[in-house]
Design a protein around this motif. Structure first.
Motif, PDB file in Angstrom:
ATOM      1  N   ASP A 863      57.818  52.399  86.062  1.00 20.32           N
ATOM      2  CA  ASP A 863      58.513  52.436  87.347  1.00 20.32           C
ATOM      3  C   ASP A 863      59.907  51.838  87.147  1.00 20.32           C
ATOM      4  O   ASP A 863      60.047  50.704  86.663  1.00 20.32           O
ATOM      5  N   SER A 864      60.937  52.585  87.492  1.00 22.42           N
ATOM      6  CA  SER A 864      62.321  52.132  87.258  1.00 22.42           C
ATOM      7  C   SER A 864      62.649  50.857  88.028  1.00 22.42           C
ATOM      8  O   SER A 864      63.645  50.208  87.748  1.00 22.42           O
ATOM      9  N   ARG A 865      61.778  50.503  89.022  1.00 15.70           N
ATOM     10  CA  ARG A 865      62.025  49.278  89.796  1.00 15.70           C
ATOM     11  C   ARG A 865      61.260  48.069  89.243  1.00 15.70           C
ATOM     12  O   ARG A 865      61.382  46.971  89.762  1.00 15.70           O
ATOM     13  N   ASP A 866      60.441  48.286  88.225  1.00 17.36           N
ATOM     14  CA  ASP A 866      59.680  47.191  87.633  1.00 17.36           C
ATOM     15  C   ASP A 866      59.666  47.377  86.115  1.00 17.36           C
ATOM     16  O   ASP A 866      58.830  48.101  85.578  1.00 17.36           O
ATOM     17  N   LEU A 867      60.613  46.742  85.436  1.00 15.95           N
ATOM     18  CA  LEU A 867      60.806  46.964  84.003  1.00 15.95           C
ATOM     19  C   LEU A 867      60.426  45.737  83.180  1.00 15.95           C
ATOM     20  O   LEU A 867      60.864  45.585  82.044  1.00 15.95           O
ATOM     21  N   ARG A 868      59.560  44.885  83.738  1.00 13.71           N
ATOM     22  CA  ARG A 868      59.263  43.625  83.051  1.00 13.71           C
ATOM     23  C   ARG A 868      58.456  43.821  81.771  1.00 13.71           C
ATOM     24  O   ARG A 868      58.477  42.965  80.898  1.00 13.71           O
ATOM     25  N   ARG A 869      57.741  44.923  81.655  1.00 12.64           N
ATOM     26  CA  ARG A 869      56.905  45.115  80.459  1.00 12.64           C
ATOM     27  C   ARG A 869      57.568  46.000  79.406  1.00 12.64           C
ATOM     28  O   ARG A 869      56.963  46.306  78.382  1.00 12.64           O
ATOM     29  N   VAL A 870      58.792  46.430  79.633  1.00  7.63           N
ATOM     30  CA  VAL A 870      59.455  47.341  78.691  1.00  7.63           C
ATOM     31  C   VAL A 870      59.618  46.680  77.321  1.00  7.63           C
ATOM     32  O   VAL A 870      59.395  47.320  76.270  1.00  7.63           O
TER      33      VAL A 870
END
Length: 912
Positions: A863-870
């Motif tokens: 999700d482009s609004r939740d990138l914490r795990r990238v």
């Protein structure tokens, strides 16, 4: 837009010239006509562009029509003769069953029109002549624009664009213009002038420049002035060129040409000739014919089936280079190199058993310095300092130094033993000559030397109508072998085996056609001859058939026998060619299916069954056949698995397999086929090379083509080789369980259904740690099978519904959706995640969704609004050999909007 010459020259003028050239006898007379046209074009060009030295206008507009086969790929237009025939019938308002319509549709049939059978352009000309205007209105430039539109329409799969431009040209041209337009579209000009002649008439250096630049436009622009010579033709990085080729050679020929001077000997690998271009972090790959395969192998260090594995091997000092080599298939499990005869395409993105590996044997450019004029020995020294080899990925081809005929013979014999294609011999003092065969490179194969190849006698049972110079007669022949009669006598049944169309002279072909002209019968697929057995679906059915008693035997040579479902025998010949038409041999003396099977067993399908030796008369031809009497050293071969095992010295130690017949296909690395066959004999059983009615089971360790063919029959139990080893270790014949089975016969499958669930867990036996482990492995295999099924569905969609199956857009994608967020120190799945809708869209359009980040995952959607795990996902990706793409859900949305899979690079999220 500035005017160009092509827009001023009528297309009719070019076609009238081509018609004159085709009818003029004598090569000099033909050349004179074309030279006059080129000179007139140049004069007009000077007048039109007087004072403008920077114009890009040139002879290119006409050259691309004179040499259409060099301008675009063979299928660039997607138009065949049958398509044009239907359009003509529609435009002219012809009745479907009218004589004119039938002539167009059946143009290959004899006596179609004015003795021009086999040439659709000529047949169409006589049909159109009374129905068309005397002269068209299009210019050379107009025709090129229409052809460009058709090519673009075909690439975009827009039938309407193709049809619109095609109709426009057909309506605006005369019969004569359409005759030559058809030949341009079909890329077969038939004007009697070779490509070399056309180039030489334009400029002395034209062909040399084309061999390097692979671009007609660059040739025409750079060589506009015939007085200006191109003294040095540079090979440039990221631009394809025609590679240097090897001339046919023999040990005797090498001895005479090099006169005792040292020469290089290399293995001739059975792969695809490939150029690797590197400039900085950009990579490109080109085939021998100039086709680009960067999209397959990878254009940067993170993409493709090849580049991402080898990008780090280049030395830091290498900024740019061009490498020439052979791309082969490498099996990392068996550490062997595959053969093209095994029916895999190294240029495919869906390889499973094999991975791309490149054997590099030359370097043409190094850090912006062109090396083609340097001798081979200097180029080889430079090549050693370009990259560090990687096992199974990239390697410098091994070079041995020889100086005598015996050195050649020894190297060739080693290649025969290792079932390799042959050897290359190179003069170390020669420069690199693009597209030249006479530059000091020689290829030596077993089939080039008399007496080394087995010859096959097959009977002609079918024919295929020829085109071009072979129009009006059979040019290719379907050949068969006999089914051995049960009661003796002459054979009455034949199985299709191969198709051959080379090896004979035009005169021999003409005489052969004349001899059999009265015996051909048109092939009717609804009522085929009962004695001729073709593959299922009437694959490789001929245009006409002939009774064997009215036919002749052809003596054929070939490189090897390979598996094929196109012929009833289940195999066919690779690189077949006619050695001799055996008028001295009766039709019933052709080879039998049993003979073919024995040949296959004898040498793993390879037809080089003997050693070469130094022979002063070897160049005299293949009449003289000699067998080597010296002892033959036993060396390991790639295909030992097909050879029968000698068990004369084996002692029986058990009756465990008493009265049981086993067929061993292959085994694990530590227990190969031969060892398993000896074990079968030790346990009291017998073994065969091909399963029959009495076969108890088939043993295999891995599924190859032969195992798949056995599984297709559906009548045999294919059991893992480990089962037999367990039986040996425990001293008893153990019952099979689901984990032992590669394939089950109907009887075994029915019994297993009563005793086990679908994952192989027994209904009756207590579970153990080992049994549960096998159950979980089975579940994993089922996941892999789903991926394979998706690939099968994708192949069907591409073949039968290339434009009508939007719901297969993501068919080859296995996706993992990152629907997790951090809550405190734990990770929780969000039930109503924004990616839930994306997941539905992906599944609707063919994607396979994975609940865990398995090895098969190709795309991770975040999700482009939740990138914490990238960051953690990228770390995981770095540890994997098989990488996945990390993209936002915007990639899915844009792919759906544009109806195609877009490149992932622009959709990679930035980590926080």
């Amino acid at each position: 837009m500035a005017a160009d010459v092509a827009s001023k020259v009528p297309f009719y003028q070019l076609c009238a010239l081509l018609e004159k050239i085709s009818k003029r006898s004598g090569n000099d007379a033909k050349k004179k006509l074309l030279k006059e046209f080129i000179d007139e074009w140049r004069d007009f060009h000077q007048r039109l562009h007087a004072g403008n030295e920077n114009t890009t206008d040139s002879f290119y507009g006409a050259m691309r029509l004179l040499l259409p086969h060099l301008e675009r790929q063979r299928d660039a237009y997607g138009i065949k003769e049958h398509t044009l025939a239907k359009l003509y019938i529609e435009i002219l308002g012809l009745g479907r069953d009218s004589p004119s319509a039938l002539k167009l549709l059946n143009f290959r049939a004899p006596k179609s029109a004015k003795g021009e059978s086999g040439d659709f352009a000529s047949v169409a000309y006589w049909i159109l002549k009374p129905r068309c205007c005397e002269r068209g209105t299009l210019s050379v430039g107009d025709v090129n624009r229409c052809l460009d539109n058709i090519a673009a329409g075909h690439a975009a799969k827009s039938k309407e664009v193709v049809r619109k431009n095609l109709l426009h040209m057909l309506k605006e041209t005369s019969a004569l213009e359409q005759k030559w337009l058809i030949r341009m579209i079909m890329k077969d000009m038939k004007m009697g002038l070779s490509q070399q002649s056309v180039f030489s008439l334009y400029h002395e250096d034209a062909e040399d420049l084309f061999n390097v630049k692979m671009s007609l436009e660059k040739v025409c622009v750079m060589l506009r002035d015939p007085r200006v010579r191109l003294h040095e033709v540079e090979i440039s990085v990221l631009t394809p060129f025609r590679p240097m080729l090897g001339d046919r050679g023999t040990p005797n020929k090498i001895g005479k040409l090099l006169c005792g001077r040292p020469f290089h000997i290399e293995t001739k690998y059975d792969g695809e000739r490939m150029q690797l271009h590197k400039q900085g972090h950009v990579y490109k790959f080109f085939s021998r014919s100039g086709n680009e395969y960067t999209h397959v192998f990878g254009g940067d260090s993170m993409s493709g089936t090849f580049t991402r594995h080898i990008a780090a091997c280049f030395k830091d000092s290498v900024h740019s280079c061009i490498l020439d080599g052979e791309m082969v298939g490498y099996n990392p499990e068996t550490k062997t190199i595959g053969s093209k005869g095994e029916q895999f395409d190294i240029k495919s993105t869906n390889l499973t058993t094999y991975q791309p590996m490149m054997f590099v044997f030359d370097i043409l450019q190094y850090n912006h310095s062109v090396l083609s004029n340097k001798p081979l020995k200097e180029r080889c020294k430079i090549l050693k300092d370009v990259f560090d080899p990687i096992e199974g990925r990239i390697k410098v081809s091994e070079v041995k130094i020889g100086s005598t005929k015996q050195d050649c013979v020894n190297a060739l014999n080693e290649a025969i033993d290792l079932r390799e294609e042959g050897i290359m011999v190179k003069d170390p003092d020669t420069p690199y000559c693009p597209n030249k065969r006479k530059g000091g490179w020689y290829k030596i194969k077993p089939e080039y030397i008399g007496g080394l190849m087995d010859e096959l006698d097959v009977v002609v049972v079918g024919g295929y109508f020829g085109a071009g110079a072979r129009a009006g007669m059979m040019s290719h022949f379907l050949c068969a072998v006999a089914v051995p009669p049960e009661t003796g006598g002459k054979p009455s049944r034949f199985q299709s085996f191969c198709k051959v169309g080379s090896g004979y002279t035009r005169r021999e072909l003409f005489e052969f056609n004349r001899k059999m002209a009265d015996h051909w019968t048109v092939f009717d697929k609804k009522n085929p001859p009962q004695w001729l057995h073709l593959a299922s679906g009437l694959k490789q059915r001929p245009d006409a058939w002939i009774e064997p008693s009215n036919s002749s035997i052809l003596q054929i040579k070939a490189a090897e026998i390979v598996d094929s479902d196109q012929y009833k025998t289940g195999c066919t010949l690779r690189f077949p060619r006619v050695e001799k038409i055996r008028d001295d041999k009766p039709w019933y003396d052709c080879m039998t299916t049993h003979d073919i099977e024995e040949l296959w067993k004898k040498s793993s399908g390879k037809l080089a069954g003997r050693y070469a030796e130094v022979d002063e008369d070897e160049d005299a031809g293949p009449v003289k056949k000699r067998r080597v009497t010296t002892a033959r050293h036993v060396r390991p071969t790639v295909m030992d698995k097909f050879k029968a095992t000698d068990v004369s010295g084996v002692t029986q130690v058990s009756e465990m397999l008493c009265d049981k017949e086993v067929c061993v296909i292959n085994g694990p690395v530590d227990q190969p086929k031969a060892a398993l066959e000896k074990l079968v004999a030790e346990l009291g059983g017998s073994f065969v090379q091909n399963p029959g009615e009495e076969t108890f089971c088939v043993l295999a360790d891995k599924v190859n083509l032969k195992v798949r063919n056995i599984m297709k029959k559906g009548v045999y139990d294919v059991v893992r080789a480990q089962w037999l080893l367990r039986c040996r270790d425990q001293g008893q014949l153990l019952p099979w369980n689901p984990s032992d089975m590669i394939h089950k016969s109907p009887k075994t499958a029915a019994q297993f259904a009563l005793d086990y669930d679908r994952h192989g867990d027994s209904y009756y036996d207590d579970a153990t740690v080992e049994s549960l482990k096998k159950v979980f492995e089975k579940i994993q295999e089922e996941g892999n099978a789903k991926c394979a099924m998706a690939e099968d569905i994708a192949e069907c969609e591409m073949e039968y519904f290339p434009q009508d199956s939007p719901y297969g857009l993501f068919r080859l994608c296995r996706v993992y959706l990152d629907s997790n967020i951090l809550i405190g120190d734990s990770t929780t799945h969000i039930k109503d995640s924004p990616l839930e809708l994306t997941a539905l869209e992906l599944r609707l359009h063919g994607a396979t969704q994975s609940d865990t980040l398995t090895r098969q995952v190709s795309h991770v959607i975040v999700d482009s609004r939740d990138l914490r795990r990238v960051c953690s996902l990228r770390e995981e990706n770095r540890r994997r050999e098989r990488k996945f793409h990390i993209v936002s859900q915007l990639w899915v949305q844009d792919c759906l909007e544009q109806g195609t899979l877009l490149g992932e690079r622009g959709y990679e999220p930035e980590s926080h």
